[in-house]
Structure formats: C-alpha cells, structure tokens
Design an enzyme around this catalytic site. Structure first.
Site, PDB file in Angstrom:
ATOM      1  CB  CYS A 415      -0.948   0.008   1.197  1.00 59.77           C
ATOM      2  SG  CYS A 415      -2.344  -1.123   1.020  1.00 59.77           S
ATOM      3  CD  GLU A 417       0.610   1.422   4.722  1.00 56.70           C
ATOM      4  OE1 GLU A 417      -0.003   0.663   5.482  1.00 56.70           O
ATOM      5  OE2 GLU A 417       0.596   1.307   3.477  1.00 56.70           O
TER       6      GLU A 417
END
Length: 748
Positions: A415, A417
């Site tokens: 993702c 992050e």
C-alpha cells in the site's frame, strides 16, 4: 528468550466494568464486519468471539511481548506499570478509539502467534536478487545456507503470503542485473500416488501417476523429493524448481526433477493455525509447471523485470487459490522500463496471473518523464509512484534532509505507506482522533499507547534471518491516524487546504499552484508527531534498545475504519450518502438476523452461493458546508492534503489513492512533477460512482438514504444472539473484503 511463568492478564471483573462504562463506537458496518473478519472460533463454546474477548486476547498477546517480562524475576514495578498499560489499551481498543492492524486483531494472543512471530506484521518487502537463506526456518538442503540463491526472495514471498501477509518486491534494474543467467533447462515431473484423494484432479493439472512413471523411468538419474504436507513444503518445492535452473545452486547441472505431491492434504481438509480449509495440491502443480516453463524459455538469458514479476504473480495466484482469501503484492520496477510499465496491457497474461500485483515505478527527485506514466495512469490506474530518494533522505519533509536518515530503504509494502529495507515488515497501529476525543482520551495518551503497542511487536521471534537483522537495527513502527477528514471537520470546522497561490517552480520555471495550509491543524498534527517520537524514545530507553528509525504513517485503512465508521486514512468519504454492499456466504447465519432487521438482501449476480446485503451509510458531517467527498474534491486538493501529511505528520510515507475525474487526467503529470520533492509514494484511480450492478459503493441522495434507513430496525447483534442461542458457524468470512481503501492488502 525465557518463557514467562506468570504473564499479564486482564481480570474478568475489570472487563465487566469497562463494558458498563464504554460503548464501542461501531460504524454502520462495524459489528457485522468484525464478526466475520476478526472474531476467532471458540471450539468449546461453539461460537466466535465477542468483541471484549477479541480485545482481551489482542492486548494480552501484545503486552506480554515486553522483553522485561521474559526474565526469571521481572521487576514488580515493571509488571505493575505494564498491567496498568494493558488496562488502558483494553479501554482504547474496546471503545474503538484506536486499533492495531487487522493482522493483530486476528492473530495476537493466539498459539499461531507464538509459533510464527512473523504473523503480527501485515506486510513485507523483499528485493528480487540472489540472497542467502541464512539462519531461517526455511533453508534448502542442497547447498550451504550462506550461498546466495535466486530462489530465496521468492521463498520469502511465498512464505509470508501463505501466512496471510502482503509483500512488496523490487524488480528495479539494479536488482535484476544481479540475477545470473538461466543455466539449465529442467525436465520437471510432478507425480502423485493413487491413494491420494486429489489423484484425479491432480492428473488434470499436469501431474502423472507415480507408479507408472517410476516403472517407465526406472534407473534414470533424477533428483527426487517427496513434499511434506506443510506450508514449508510448498515453499521448498518452488525453491527446488527455481534453484535447478541456476549454476550456483545446481552445480552438477542436474536436468531432471521429480516432485511427489501424494502427501499433500486434499481439497476441503482443515488447515490448523491460520485457519480455513485446504485447496489440495492442484494450484501448486499449476504454479510449479508455469514457473518451470517460464525459466526454461530463458535458458542462456537473463531474466527481465517482467519475468521476475511474473514469477511473483504466479506465486500470488497460487496463494489465493490456496485459501488465503487475498494475496497482496506490489511490484516495484524502474521508471524507464517500458516493458514493465506496459506488462498489464497483455490481456491474456493479465487474466492468467498479472492481476496478482499492483505495479509501481521507482523515481527520484530528478526524474521528469511523467507524461508517459500519467497516460498509463489515466488509462488503467497504474503505475503507482515511489520516490526512494525521498524515503532514504527524509523522515518528515518538514525536518532536515539527512543522507543517513533511512539509507537501507529499497521499497515499500503493497500500500506504500511504509518505506522498507530488504526483508523488513510494516508494523501498524492507528488512532481515530474523533472517536478518541469523544470518549474522553487526551490524544497524547492515545498516541503514546499506540507507539508502545507497535514497539513491542518488534520483539517477536521472526522466522527469517534477513528480517530479524533489519528489525533489530531499525525497530521501525508505523503509528497512523485514520478518520482524518472527519477529525479536521469535527475539531477545526474546515479542511486543511484553505486555498492555493500561484508561484514559480524554481527548478522548472513553470507556474504551479502552491497549497495554503491551515496553521491550527498544522500545529496540532506537528504536536502529535512529537508525542509519538517522544513516547518511542522513552520506551526504547526503558527497554535498552534502539529508538525506532521512523515512527509515523498514514495507512489506507479499510476494514478497520469500517469498524469505527470513520473515513479511511486520509481519504475523503466516497460520498456523503451511499449504499455499501457487502457480500456474504449464502449459508451465513448472520443473513437471517440482517433480514429480520430490515436490510435489503439479494443474490449476487456474479457469484453463485453469495448474497449481497445493502447498508445505507451517511458520512460524518455529510451536510456540513465544508464537506467534500471523493467524487467532488479536486485532484489538486487530494494531492495537496497528502503532501501536508507527508510534511508534518508521517516520517514513513502516506498511503493515498487519489481519485480523479476524466476531465482532470491532464493534470496528473504536472502535479506529480510539482510534488516530486514532497510525496514519497502515491497511486491514482479514476473515480467510479456506480458504473456496474451491485457496485460495492453506490452514491445516493439524502432522500434515498432516509427511505433505506426507515426500513431498518433493531440490533443485528441482539437478533443474531437470540436466533442462534449464542452459537455461530465456523470459517465464515465476508467475500471480497480488503484491509485497505485501495484494495491492496489482505483482510487479516
């Protein structure tokens, strides 16, 4: 590590008191999502956990990771302090003011956690280049553990995916250049005995009858291996196939390999530990034959980034078929590798296996060829962008540049992050500021508890040496906040971007629109960042370990945000009012309870045996003049908001899937260029309102919302308990749910 003689536990009387005092902040989908995602089966009670039981398990599993408890005689003051902390953590999580990652909600405190320390981390990163297995729980027997092997990163990937994690992997040119040429064409034979319940299905996938093969090939020289019925057996089978193609791991040049799959449990058999039922050996057979075919086609050549990604995708496809409901992969290639960027345009390969990863490209601040990438994004939402230079040299952008800030970073989790080194995992906890304040928490206390929870996870026993070494060095944590848009509107009455001013980019000479940020929100976010850093430093001093290299992030959230009913990470609500459709297995006993409470239920038009339930949802502050949704907020404001959080909050990265309207596609290249010194990673997708039947999210107007709500009555939890006499069914899950807004992560 010594085993504790008396672990910290939470007393039933304490839990009963908390249940009287605190009401969980369930969102409209919260309890149903929890019950079918994180509530574990209790065999003695013949039901799944209740929320207080889940939180008790999770907190006890985490608090007892504190290494000071793993001594012969723990300091009573330490025990007392941690006991108090466990109580506060229980209150925080039970009320849904903050939660650990979905992985912790599912695994923490279980026997599976004790056997597999890796299990508490959602996602990982590995570089695709020859690496030694070292002192890991999986090591091939055919060569020394110190021997760099092409199979090692794929074994790491396969293992972590089968444990339910996600894996980002790098196929950038500097890594691919380290792969040796494929040296050997391998004749692979998969055999199965007639006594296997999977015999007929396996023959259809390409296996052959063991007795007949042995009779026909008696006396032939070949490497033989009978695969054990374990996760490790699947990993080692793939390693053997890959290793036989390369000279360093097949020095004799053996050209024949026979793998016996007879002992692998059949489809439908129970899987102990992580849970679920077996797929049988059929997906493994298909994968082994496909990977062998790919490598045979490259004999005498070097693998390309596309080849290396294909192998990873074939592994991911197998894991999905092997009953881990979602396999999360992100492949990171070079920004000037046209074949990599366009590899998903091959529709045949896309539908066969290339769907298994999201693909991104690695850039630096000097990169300026954004136009081709922007065109690809406008067409199909890929590739994503990862700026490795910023990730290595910066924490928060507001802080000074430092070449030694995070020098080992090579990629991210799927993702995006968390910036990660080779073999490193993400380690997440998120706080919902609106809920925390509503329930009486001081935000500094909530974020301190979050930092300490994540820090303890780094003391798990990790299965792979590459992970143990880098975790001990970095102790990386990722304290996130979610429901950020709700918090801005609730506590400050406005969004963080108050406007834009025209300025000239000093490097390009182009006019750009510089965002103007709200100073009060900036001060609040900056203060909370320092709270997390200070909490980590204090705890690190007490534990005698390194402070965490980085501390904060914004995770995309998803399932966990649904529990509390808040906006997902930094994302804007999909719409002010919408129908959220959730898919259930057709035999789920929750369905009669939902029907009794008036929810609309209908058969899934795409999948037999699946039912679709409609939940009317109102976003927090939907009627506020300052409210904006993903369908109305501009692409410029979304990227500016991400840049704000990267500048003042996150020293890791900020996960954001920026949505754009067709008319905004021509802004993509310019915005990526403008924020090249600020944004570490981002992805973009066209905004889709409700373009197909039974869409997961369908925007509606307030009138329709009220009509839908008028038909709903009662408590699903209460009706379910009455209908089922406090019993439940095992192994039921929601269909096609993900743990993040962008859909890249496994659900648990």
């Amino acid at each position: 590590m010594q085993v504790m003689t008396k672990p910290i536990t939470l007393a039933p009387a304490f839990i009963a008191e908390v249940k009287k005092e605190i009401k969980p902040h369930w969102g409209e989908l919260g309890w149903v999502t929890y019950k079918r995602t994180y509530a574990r089966w209790l065999p003695d009670a013949q039901r799944t956990e209740n929320w207080d039981e889940t939180v008790k398990r999770v907190v006890e599993g985490n608090i007892n990771l504190d290494p000071r408890l793993h001594t012969a005689n723990p300091d009573p003051k330490v025990v007392e302090t941690l006991q108090k902390e466990a109580r506060n953590l229980f209150k925080l999580i039970y009320g849904l003011a903050g939660t650990p990652s979905g992985r912790n909600l599912w695994i923490s405190g279980t026997d599976y956690q004790k056997r597999n320390g890796d299990a508490l981390n959602n996602c990982w990163f590995i570089a695709i280049r020859p690496q030694p297995y070292g002192q890991s729980h999986i090591v091939p027997e055919d060569y020394p553990a110190s021997q760099p092997a092409v199979s090692m990163p794929y074994s790491f990937m396969f293992d972590e995916l089968m444990k339910g994690g996600g894996v980002g992997f790098s196929v950038t040119k500097d890594n691919i250049a380290k792969l040796p040429p494929v040296a050997t064409k391998l004749e692979l034979t998969v055999v199965i005995g007639r006594n296997s319940a999977s015999y007929a299905d396996s023959l259809k996938m390409g296996a052959v009858d063991r007795d007949e093969w042995e009779k026909a090939h008696a006396g032939e020289q070949a490497d033989h291996c009978a695969l054990p019925d374990t996760r490790e057996g699947w990993v080692l089978a793939n390693a053997k196939v890959i290793d036989h193609h390369f000279a360093a791991t097949n020095p004799s040049g053996q050209t024949k390999l026979v793998l016996d799959i007879t002992n692998i449990r059949p489809k439908g058999a129970r899987i102990h530990g992580f849970g679920g039922t077996a797929s049988g050996p059929m997906p493994l057979i298909e994968m082994l034959l496909d990977i062998n075919k790919l490598l045979n086609a490259r004999v005498g050549q070097h693998l390309t980034a596309v080849d290396a990604t294909d192998i990873g995708n074939l592994i991911g496809k197998t894991v999905v078929a092997g009953n881990v409901r979602r396999s999360a992969e992100m492949s990171l290639g070079s920004a000037d590798d046209e074949d990599f960027i366009t590899m998903k345009q091959d529709q045949k390969q896309l539908y066969h296996h290339r769907w298994a990863s999201n693909n991104s490209v690695a850039i630096n601040t000097q990169f300026d060829a954004y136009s081709p990438i922007a065109l690809a994004i406008a067409k199909n939402g890929e590739p994503g962008i990862v700026n490795l230079e910023l990730s290595r040299r910066f924490g928060r952008i507001a802080d000074r540049e430092n070449a030694e800030n995070d020098p080992d970073v090579e990629g991210t989790n799927p993702c995006g992050e968390i910036s990660l080194a080779n073999g490193e995992p993400c380690n997440l906890f998120e706080v919902f500021p609106v809920v925390a304040v509503e329930q009486g928490w001081k935000l500094k206390q909530a974020f301190t508890l979050a930092a300490r929870f994540a820090k303890r996870v780094t003391f798990s026993h990790y299965d792979w040496q590459v992970s143990r070494d880098i975790i001990k060095k970095n102790r990386r944590i990722g304290v996130s906040m979610s429901g950020i848009q709700d918090w801005f509107l609730n506590d400050f009455g406005r969004r963080v971007v108050s406007g834009f001013e025209s300025v000239v980019d000093p490097q390009t000479g182009k006019m750009v629109q510089k965002p103007i940020y709200d100073p009060e929100i900036k001060q609040a976010v900056d203060g909370l960042y320092h709270t997390v850093v200070d909490a980590d430093q204090a705890y690190s001093d007490a534990l005698g370990c390194e402070p965490s290299r980085k501390h904060t992030t914004v995770k995309p959230s998803g399932t966990v945000a649904k529990l509390a009913g808040v906006s997902e990470g930094m994302h804007f609500h999909y719409a002010g009012y919408l129908i959220q459709r959730i898919r259930f297995q057709g035999n789920d006993p929750l369905l009669p309870a939902l029907q009794a409470c008036g929810y609309h239920i209908e058969p899934d038009v795409y999948t037999k045996g699946t039912m679709v339930v409609e939940f009317p949802i109102r976003a927090a502050h939907a009627d506020d003049p300052a409210f904006a949704s993903a369908g109305t907020v501009s692409i410029a404001e979304q990227i500016a908001t991400q840049a704000f959080l990267q500048t003042y909050w996150s020293d890791n990265a900020v996960s954001c899937t920026v949505t754009f309207q067709p008319k905004e596609a021509d802004q993509i290249a310019g915005l990526l260029s403008q924020y090249r010194h600020v944004i570490k990673s981002t992805s973009m997708l066209p905004y889709v309102g409700a373009g197909f039947k039974q869409a997961p999210k369908e925007p509606i107007d307030v009138k329709t919302y009220k009509q839908k709500c008028a038909a709903i009555h009662g408590s699903v939890a209460a009706v379910f308990a009455v209908q089922n006499a406090d019993h439940d069914q095992k192994d039921l899950e929601l269909v096609d749910q993900t743990d993040c807004a962008g859909g890249a992560c496994p659900i648990k």
